[in-house]
Design a protein around this motif. Structure first.
Motif, PDB file in Angstrom:
ATOM      1  N   LYS A 134      -5.324 -13.699  -4.946  1.00 40.37           N
ATOM      2  CA  LYS A 134      -5.761 -12.351  -5.308  1.00 40.37           C
ATOM      3  C   LYS A 134      -6.656 -12.381  -6.544  1.00 40.37           C
ATOM      4  O   LYS A 134      -7.665 -11.678  -6.609  1.00 40.37           O
ATOM      5  N   GLU A 135      -6.269 -13.181  -7.537  1.00 43.98           N
ATOM      6  CA  GLU A 135      -7.085 -13.285  -8.738  1.00 43.98           C
ATOM      7  C   GLU A 135      -8.475 -13.827  -8.424  1.00 43.98           C
ATOM      8  O   GLU A 135      -9.481 -13.330  -8.945  1.00 43.98           O
ATOM      9  N   GLU A 136      -8.522 -14.829  -7.562  1.00 48.85           N
ATOM     10  CA  GLU A 136      -9.820 -15.414  -7.216  1.00 48.85           C
ATOM     11  C   GLU A 136     -10.685 -14.425  -6.444  1.00 48.85           C
ATOM     12  O   GLU A 136     -11.892 -14.351  -6.646  1.00 48.85           O
ATOM     13  N   PHE A 137     -10.050 -13.648  -5.526  1.00 50.82           N
ATOM     14  CA  PHE A 137     -10.812 -12.643  -4.781  1.00 50.82           C
ATOM     15  C   PHE A 137     -11.341 -11.560  -5.721  1.00 50.82           C
ATOM     16  O   PHE A 137     -12.453 -11.053  -5.531  1.00 50.82           O
ATOM     17  N   GLU A 138     -10.541 -11.197  -6.700  1.00 56.20           N
ATOM     18  CA  GLU A 138     -11.012 -10.196  -7.651  1.00 56.20           C
ATOM     19  C   GLU A 138     -12.214 -10.713  -8.431  1.00 56.20           C
ATOM     20  O   GLU A 138     -13.174  -9.982  -8.691  1.00 56.20           O
ATOM     21  N   GLU A 174       6.426 -28.859  -0.170  1.00 51.72           N
ATOM     22  CA  GLU A 174       5.259 -29.404   0.537  1.00 51.72           C
ATOM     23  C   GLU A 174       4.243 -28.305   0.837  1.00 51.72           C
ATOM     24  O   GLU A 174       3.035 -28.499   0.709  1.00 51.72           O
ATOM     25  N   VAL A 175       4.737 -27.124   1.208  1.00 55.61           N
ATOM     26  CA  VAL A 175       3.847 -25.989   1.476  1.00 55.61           C
ATOM     27  C   VAL A 175       3.131 -25.566   0.204  1.00 55.61           C
ATOM     28  O   VAL A 175       1.937 -25.243   0.210  1.00 55.61           O
ATOM     29  N   ARG A 176       3.848 -25.568  -0.940  1.00 54.66           N
ATOM     30  CA  ARG A 176       3.221 -25.182  -2.208  1.00 54.66           C
ATOM     31  C   ARG A 176       2.094 -26.130  -2.586  1.00 54.66           C
ATOM     32  O   ARG A 176       1.094 -25.719  -3.184  1.00 54.66           O
ATOM     33  N   LYS A 177       2.269 -27.398  -2.260  1.00 60.83           N
ATOM     34  CA  LYS A 177       1.232 -28.363  -2.580  1.00 60.83           C
ATOM     35  C   LYS A 177      -0.012 -28.156  -1.724  1.00 60.83           C
ATOM     36  O   LYS A 177      -1.137 -28.368  -2.175  1.00 60.83           O
ATOM     37  N   LYS A 178       0.182 -27.736  -0.454  1.00 63.48           N
ATOM     38  CA  LYS A 178      -0.951 -27.553   0.463  1.00 63.48           C
ATOM     39  C   LYS A 178      -1.665 -26.227   0.254  1.00 63.48           C
ATOM     40  O   LYS A 178      -2.874 -26.138   0.416  1.00 63.48           O
ATOM     41  N   PHE A 179      -0.926 -25.169  -0.087  1.00 62.38           N
ATOM     42  CA  PHE A 179      -1.502 -23.825  -0.159  1.00 62.38           C
ATOM     43  C   PHE A 179      -1.262 -23.228  -1.539  1.00 62.38           C
ATOM     44  O   PHE A 179      -0.244 -23.486  -2.178  1.00 62.38           O
ATOM     45  N   ARG A 180      -2.236 -22.384  -1.931  1.00 62.27           N
ATOM     46  CA  ARG A 180      -2.129 -21.727  -3.217  1.00 62.27           C
ATOM     47  C   ARG A 180      -1.317 -20.441  -3.095  1.00 62.27           C
ATOM     48  O   ARG A 180      -1.343 -19.794  -2.050  1.00 62.27           O
ATOM     49  N   PRO A 181      -0.629 -20.039  -4.158  1.00 59.84           N
ATOM     50  CA  PRO A 181       0.158 -18.801  -4.116  1.00 59.84           C
ATOM     51  C   PRO A 181      -0.738 -17.588  -3.885  1.00 59.84           C
ATOM     52  O   PRO A 181      -1.919 -17.586  -4.239  1.00 59.84           O
TER      53      PRO A 181
END
Length: 461
Positions: free
Chosen positions: A170-174, A158-165
């Motif tokens: 990190k990839e998106e911030f880069e 359930e946590v994985r569905k709500k939040f991204r790894p």
């Protein structure tokens, strides 16, 4: 009489003896019937069986070899080897000599033992058999662990569905960091858009509008200079499009403000001459406003630019604005600029001198601003502005007249129009100041203006 008293005393003694004998007999009869009653008693460690040995309790046996006793709300006999759950009520039946146990009753009549609560937590376990073996208990515990593991996995899913790894974040911030642009990079793009022949007029104006925001910062203005943007903006003052002239002057004024390095480069790049041309020729009011703003930014705290301004006839250009129609809003700006330049020099001369300050004073001494102001009759030009109705404009003009008083006193004494204007102003501000005091404002705005008028009148006497 004494004979009858003796007989009564003897009878009382006999009755007393009969009562004592009866009491003893009754006690003996009750003692013989005691085994008929079952007395409730908590099991103690000093009770022994018929063989004279202490019975084996549940604490003395191996817990894994004990048969579990399941208490109810009724008294039940405890068989040898049975483990009695903690919290059960245990008694010794004195009639049968056997131990009995049951669930203790709470105040509401319901059992709340820890064993029953534990059985509920075990879930669906086979309770039809008479006992729980150690293996069954171990299975129940294993089932509990499996249930907890399944619940934990479900929660993690359930946590994985709500939040991204975190790796994805990190990839998106880069990627965001790569796309983020510095002020320098933004200014390079804006300058390129302004200088591009493919850009439309609106795009060039938008680029200048954005550049004005960035060059307000001193470091950005220096970068703007190093990348060649300053000269492009100065050249933009020659544009045939009035709107480009307006925004080019606006960017130039923002970059010049309190930035000596940019001021020097601007005057060497011909900005002063171009600004004076705009002010001297017929241009829209909006263009002249921005040009005057840029001129003021260049002259303040820059004595070399002030000297060049006088050599190029800058005072005459500014005075011509008073003869042009529709330029009334610029008049107070011009007077304010003159006031700032004169006071700037006076404050520097009155300050403590150091080696660096002495050099700057020598530069200011070469600027003959006040003699030029008096020679070109700015004394009357300034004093005539006292006739305007706006209090804010009057305040700035009164300050300028006060500064010019040391150089224009004789001219002011012979000016009958100025004397009449000052008398009218004193009467007006006396009334307004009195109204302020009645309203509880003892040191109000109009009282300050009245003080400036009275000071000028006293000096002219």
């Amino acid at each position: 009489m004494s004979h009858w008293a003796s007989l009564l005393s003897t009878a009382a003694k006999v009755n007393l003896l009969v009562l004592v004998v009866s009491a003893v007999f009754s006690w003996s009869s009750l003692s013989d019937r005691v085994p008929e009653f079952a007395l409730t008693k908590i099991e103690e460690s000093d009770i022994k069986d018929d063989s004279g040995k202490e019975p084996i309790t549940e604490d003395d046996a191996d817990p894994e070899d004990l048969e579990v006793f399941y208490p109810t709300h009724q008294w039940q006999t405890i068989r040898p080897g049975q483990a009695v759950p903690a919290g059960s009520h245990v008694r010794l039946n004195l009639q049968t000599g056997e131990r009995e146990a049951k669930l203790p009753d709470s105040e509401n009549g319901k059992s709340d033992t820890g064993e029953e609560r534990r059985r509920k937590r075990l879930g669906k376990v086979d309770i039809d058999s008479n006992s729980f073996t150690s293996q069954e208990l171990k299975k129940a515990l294993a089932k509990m662990k499996e249930s907890e593991k399944a619940e934990r996995k479900a929660h993690e899913e359930e946590v994985r569905k709500k939040f991204r790894p975190i790796e994805q974040l990190k990839e998106e911030f880069e990627k965001l960091n790569v796309k983020m642009e510095t002020d320098y990079e933004i200014m390079v793009k804006l300058i390129g858009k302004f200088n591009s022949s493919a850009s439309t007029l609106d795009e060039k104006v938008a680029a200048l509008y954005d550049l004005e925001y960035y060059v307000h910062q001193v470091d950005n203005a220096k970068d703007f200079l190093s990348m060649g943007g300053l000269q492009l903006v100065i050249d933009g003052l020659n544009s045939t499009e009035a709107v480009l002239k307006e925004h080019a002057a606006f960017v130039l004024g923002a970059a010049l403000s309190s930035n000596p390095k940019v001021q020097i480069e601007a005057i060497e790049g011909g900005a002063l001459q171009k600004l004076l041309v705009i002010l001297a020729t017929e241009q829209p009011l909006a263009v002249k406003k921005k040009a005057l703003f840029a001129l003021s930014s260049m002259l303040r705290h820059f004595p070399y630019a002030q000297q060049q301004f006088l050599k190029l006839g800058g005072l005459q250009v500014l005075r011509s604005l008073f003869r042009q129609k529709g330029m009334e809003t610029l008049h107070v700006r011009v007077v304010t600029l003159l006031y700032d330049l004169i006071v700037e020099k006076m404050l520097l001369e009155d300050s403590q001198h150091g080696d660096q300050m002495e050099e700057k004073i020598q530069q200011y001494r070469q600027v003959k601003l006040v003699p030029a102001v008096v020679e070109q009759d700015w004394c009357v030009v300034v004093s005539n502005l006292l006739a305007v109705p706006e209090h804010d404009t009057r305040e700035k003009v009164l300050k300028t007249v006060g500064v010019l008083m040391a150089f224009c006193k004789e001219r002011y004494r012979g000016d009958q129009a100025l004397s009449t204007t000052l008398s009218l102003l004193r009467s007006e501000y006396e009334e307004l100041a009195a109204q302020e005091q009645r309203e509880g404002d003892k040191d109000g705005y109009f009282k300050e203006l009245l003080g400036s008028v009275n000071t000028i009148i006293r000096e002219l006497r």
